[in-house]
Design an enzyme around this catalytic site. Structure first.
Site, PDB file in Angstrom:
ATOM      1  N   HIS A 168       1.040  -1.232  -0.005  1.00  0.00           N
ATOM      2  CA  HIS A 168      -0.009   0.057  -0.086  1.00  0.00           C
ATOM      3  C   HIS A 168       0.814   1.229  -0.048  1.00  0.00           C
ATOM      4  O   HIS A 168       2.163   1.215   0.526  1.00  0.00           O
ATOM      5  CB  HIS A 168      -0.712   0.164   1.349  1.00  0.00           C
TER       6      HIS A 168
ATOM      7  N   GLU B  30       1.110   3.779   1.975  1.00  0.00           N
ATOM      8  CA  GLU B  30       1.384   4.137   3.233  1.00  0.00           C
ATOM      9  C   GLU B  30       2.786   3.233   3.759  1.00  0.00           C
ATOM     10  O   GLU B  30       3.739   3.834   4.036  1.00  0.00           O
ATOM     11  CB  GLU B  30       0.220   3.992   4.254  1.00  0.00           C
TER      12      GLU B  30
ATOM     13  N   CYS C 109      -5.882   1.452   6.107  1.00  0.00           N
ATOM     14  CA  CYS C 109      -6.821   0.312   6.614  1.00  0.00           C
ATOM     15  C   CYS C 109      -6.013   0.122   7.786  1.00  0.00           C
ATOM     16  O   CYS C 109      -5.076   0.515   8.199  1.00  0.00           O
ATOM     17  CB  CYS C 109      -6.522  -0.700   5.450  1.00  0.00           C
TER      18      CYS C 109
ATOM     19  N   CYS D 150      -2.351  -0.467   7.550  1.00  0.00           N
ATOM     20  CA  CYS D 150      -1.374   0.622   7.636  1.00  0.00           C
ATOM     21  C   CYS D 150      -1.317   1.639   8.870  1.00  0.00           C
ATOM     22  O   CYS D 150      -0.287   2.192   9.235  1.00  0.00           O
ATOM     23  CB  CYS D 150      -1.795   1.653   6.326  1.00  0.00           C
TER      24      CYS D 150
END
Length: 201
Positions: A101, A103, A131, A134
């Site tokens: 992701h 992040e 999410c 993260c």
């Protein structure tokens, strides 16, 4: 890397100097000086909406790159002392990595650049609400502040679905600011999934 607000910072310092000189000659302008001084300081203080929008626009450009590559359009940047030290976007498909992701990628880059897994005094800007994975990584990395754009009702772990960062049982508190350029951040997500549904149909 040059400071993105270097010129503005010099102008602010000159304004402070000018107003300081005026106050010694015209005492009645003391209040005006204080008000202007406060405005200048607020411009560079944590949580300033103007700076947050500038940084979020950069994160949005990263999200656009993700969309072009068929990835869920989320972009992120990591900032420390008003310097962008990392920026990236979702690359799960590209890297065959479910944890890639935006992040997570900027946290990894930040750790490499700072040569420390503790990313103290850093601010992360993300176009969509993080999410659970993260959000947890931000706690482990000791991120100072999280700024995100669009809310994520299905998987958001900050305010929408879960509130992981507000858990008093955690050993680190992340400052949260939300809804920065929310409309723009939400639109890129809506557009992406609308096109995907159209291609499937």
């Amino acid at each position: 890397m040059p400071h993105p607000f270097q010129e503005l910072g010099r102008e602010a310092r000159e304004n402070i100097l000018t107003e300081t000189q005026v106050i010694f000659h015209i005492p009645c302008l003391h209040l005006i000086f204080l008000l202007k001084f406060k405005k200048i300081i607020d411009t560079f203080s944590m949580g300033n909406i103007g700076l947050d929008q500038v940084y979020m626009e950069i994160a949005l450009k990263e999200a656009e790159k993700a969309a072009k590559n068929g990835e869920v359009p989320v972009g992120a940047i990591l900032v420390k002392e008003d310097q962008i030290i990392a920026k990236d976007h979702n690359r799960c498909i590209e890297l065959n990595d479910p944890t890639a992701h935006a992040e997570i990628l900027v946290l990894r880059k930040g750790g490499e650049i700072l040569r420390n897994y503790r990313l103290k005094d850093t601010i992360i800007y993300v176009t969509a609400e993080p999410c659970p994975m993260c959000a947890s990584a931000m706690v482990h990395g000791r991120i100072l502040r999280l700024v995100f754009g669009a809310f994520e009702p299905k998987f958001g772990a900050v305010v929408s679905k879960f509130k992981l960062l507000n858990n008093n049982g955690l050993n680190h508190k992340v400052i949260i600011d939300q809804g920065i350029l929310e409309k723009e951040c939400a639109e890129i997500m809506r557009s992406f999934f609308k096109k995907r549904r159209g291609s499937i149909g």
